[in-house]
Design a protein around this motif. Structure first.
Motif, PDB file in Angstrom:
ATOM      1  N   ALA A 110       0.864  -1.184   0.000  1.00 31.09           N
ATOM      2  CA  ALA A 110       0.000   0.000   0.000  1.00 31.09           C
ATOM      3  C   ALA A 110       0.897   1.229   0.000  1.00 31.09           C
ATOM      4  O   ALA A 110       1.596   1.500   0.974  1.00 31.09           O
ATOM      5  N   SER A 160      -4.095   8.295   2.826  1.00 33.51           N
ATOM      6  CA  SER A 160      -3.240   7.541   3.745  1.00 33.51           C
ATOM      7  C   SER A 160      -2.820   8.338   4.969  1.00 33.51           C
ATOM      8  O   SER A 160      -2.637   9.551   4.913  1.00 33.51           O
ATOM      9  N   GLN A 170      -0.158  -4.751   2.561  1.00 30.97           N
ATOM     10  CA  GLN A 170      -1.561  -4.892   2.931  1.00 30.97           C
ATOM     11  C   GLN A 170      -2.041  -6.279   2.514  1.00 30.97           C
ATOM     12  O   GLN A 170      -1.425  -6.934   1.684  1.00 30.97           O
ATOM     13  N   ASP A 193      -7.160  -4.524  -4.207  1.00 33.39           N
ATOM     14  CA  ASP A 193      -5.902  -4.172  -3.551  1.00 33.39           C
ATOM     15  C   ASP A 193      -4.731  -4.192  -4.529  1.00 33.39           C
ATOM     16  O   ASP A 193      -3.807  -3.371  -4.446  1.00 33.39           O
ATOM     17  N   ASN A 233      -0.615  -4.355  13.692  1.00 39.84           N
ATOM     18  CA  ASN A 233      -1.201  -3.135  13.154  1.00 39.84           C
ATOM     19  C   ASN A 233      -1.057  -1.937  14.086  1.00 39.84           C
ATOM     20  O   ASN A 233      -1.480  -0.835  13.772  1.00 39.84           O
ATOM     21  N   PHE A 248      -1.286  -3.914   6.902  1.00 42.97           N
ATOM     22  CA  PHE A 248      -2.664  -3.419   6.907  1.00 42.97           C
ATOM     23  C   PHE A 248      -3.627  -4.549   6.536  1.00 42.97           C
ATOM     24  O   PHE A 248      -3.232  -5.557   5.944  1.00 42.97           O
ATOM     25  N   GLY A 252      -6.125  -4.193   4.284  1.00 44.79           N
ATOM     26  CA  GLY A 252      -6.455  -4.132   2.880  1.00 44.79           C
ATOM     27  C   GLY A 252      -7.954  -4.298   2.683  1.00 44.79           C
ATOM     28  O   GLY A 252      -8.690  -4.676   3.594  1.00 44.79           O
TER      29      GLY A 252
END
Length: 336
Positions: free
Chosen positions: A37, A43, A51, A95, A200, A207, A209
């Motif tokens: 990502a 963001s 992700q 993604d 996380n 992440f 995603g």
């Protein structure tokens, strides 16, 4: 009947957490290579971050939750177990290579529709025609799935939302207010999110995603819908009230300004809070605390079983959410 359901619910959560953590460790090198990502207008992160950890969260939820939920028959959750992977696949593709808006919404609608329209006809919320009610639920479900995705823009934010909601659903199930399949799935999702949390926390190593946030939205939304079908509509609204208002108010504001509301942005209240000087941990901590308060209000609603009390509790909940949104929308003062 389930023997010692409290112990089994704990076991479900522990197993899901362990499975999720192991899967993340195994998947992370692959995600690092193929699913980075990169920072954009929406963001909160500054460097490319892998992700796709949602694969582990959703996989652990379905495997562990499904195994324990199906002891009373798999039929009540069959369509959910078709729709969730379908939605995850849509998220996974998005993604890696973004899907245009219209096809993405159509595919999401098909997944949500499987859950909504396959439900037994006797599960009703309002005295209106069944087709109309299910259509409204489809729209609401599609919005809920997407708002969970929209709100997944800060480290631990989805954890701070999902864990209180699912833990509360488990407590309702243990007290007999929620069917066992929904209780087992909620316990598994709660555990899986706890297994994801260490990876996380700020600064995030991975992440969820879209492959995670979209199916998590469907799983949570289904649990809340099952709660509403038991007659606890106010409780089902109170639990996700912060997400509902942050995402919905932000969408309406962007539409009023004729902004492309489907495009990446940083105008959600939790994002504005970080721009206004709030640390990520402070924002997530305050959202988590609010969600605990909303869970208490939802619990009181179920205990009292009163329409008048539901109205008062919803007003209190709305006031608490409005206070936090107002707080996030203003620059943080010293000592605040």
């Amino acid at each position: 009947m389930i023997a010692d359901p409290a112990a089994i619910a704990v076991a479900i959560a522990v197993l899901a957490a362990a499975m999720c953590a192991v899967l993340i460790v195994l998947l992370r090198p692959l995600l690092q290579r193929y699913a980075l990502a990169r920072p954009n207008a929406r963001s909160s992160h500054k460097i490319p971050t892998p992700q796709g950890a949602g694969i582990a969260v959703v996989g652990a939820t379905l495997v562990v939750g499904g195994a324990f939920a199906s002891v009373m028959g798999f039929a009540p959750i069959l369509m959910l177990f078709i729709a969730v992977p379908m939605l995850g696949l849509v998220g996974l593709v998005d993604d890696i290579r973004p899907i245009p808006v219209l096809p993405r919404f159509v595919l999401q609608g098909l997944a949500v529709g499987l859950v909504v329209f396959a439900a037994p006809d006797d599960l009703r919320l309002f005295p209106i025609p069944l087709l109309l009610e299910r259509t409204l639920l489809l729209i609401a479900g599609l919005w809920f799935v997407n708002l969970v995705n929209f709100m997944d823009g800060l480290d631990l934010m989805t954890v701070a939302e999902t864990v209180p909601i699912t833990a509360t659903l488990v407590m309702f199930g243990l007290s007999g207010e929620l069917p066992w399949p929904a209780t087992a799935i909620a316990a598994a999702l709660c555990g899986a999110m706890l297994g994801f949390a260490p990876f996380n926390r700020p600064v995030a190593k991975v992440f969820l995603g879209d492959v995670g946030s979209l199916p998590i939205g469907l799983l949570m939304g289904w649990g809340l819908l099952v709660l509403a079908w038991q007659g606890y509509i106010a409780a089902a609204l109170l639990l996700p009230l912060y997400y509902l208002f942050d995402a919905t108010f932000t969408l309406l504001r962007r539409m009023a300004r004729r902004e492309p509301f489907w495009a990446a942005h940083r105008t959600h209240f939790y994002q504005r809070a970080t721009d206004n000087g709030f640390a990520v941990t402070r924002v997530v901590g305050e959202v988590f605390a609010l969600n605990i308060a909303l869970a208490v209000l939802a619990s009181v609603s179920i205990v009292l079983r009163s329409t008048a009390a539901d109205g008062i509790l919803l007003v209190i909940g709305l006031g608490a959410v409005a206070y936090l949104l107002r707080r996030f929308s203003r620059p943080r003062s010293r000592g605040a």
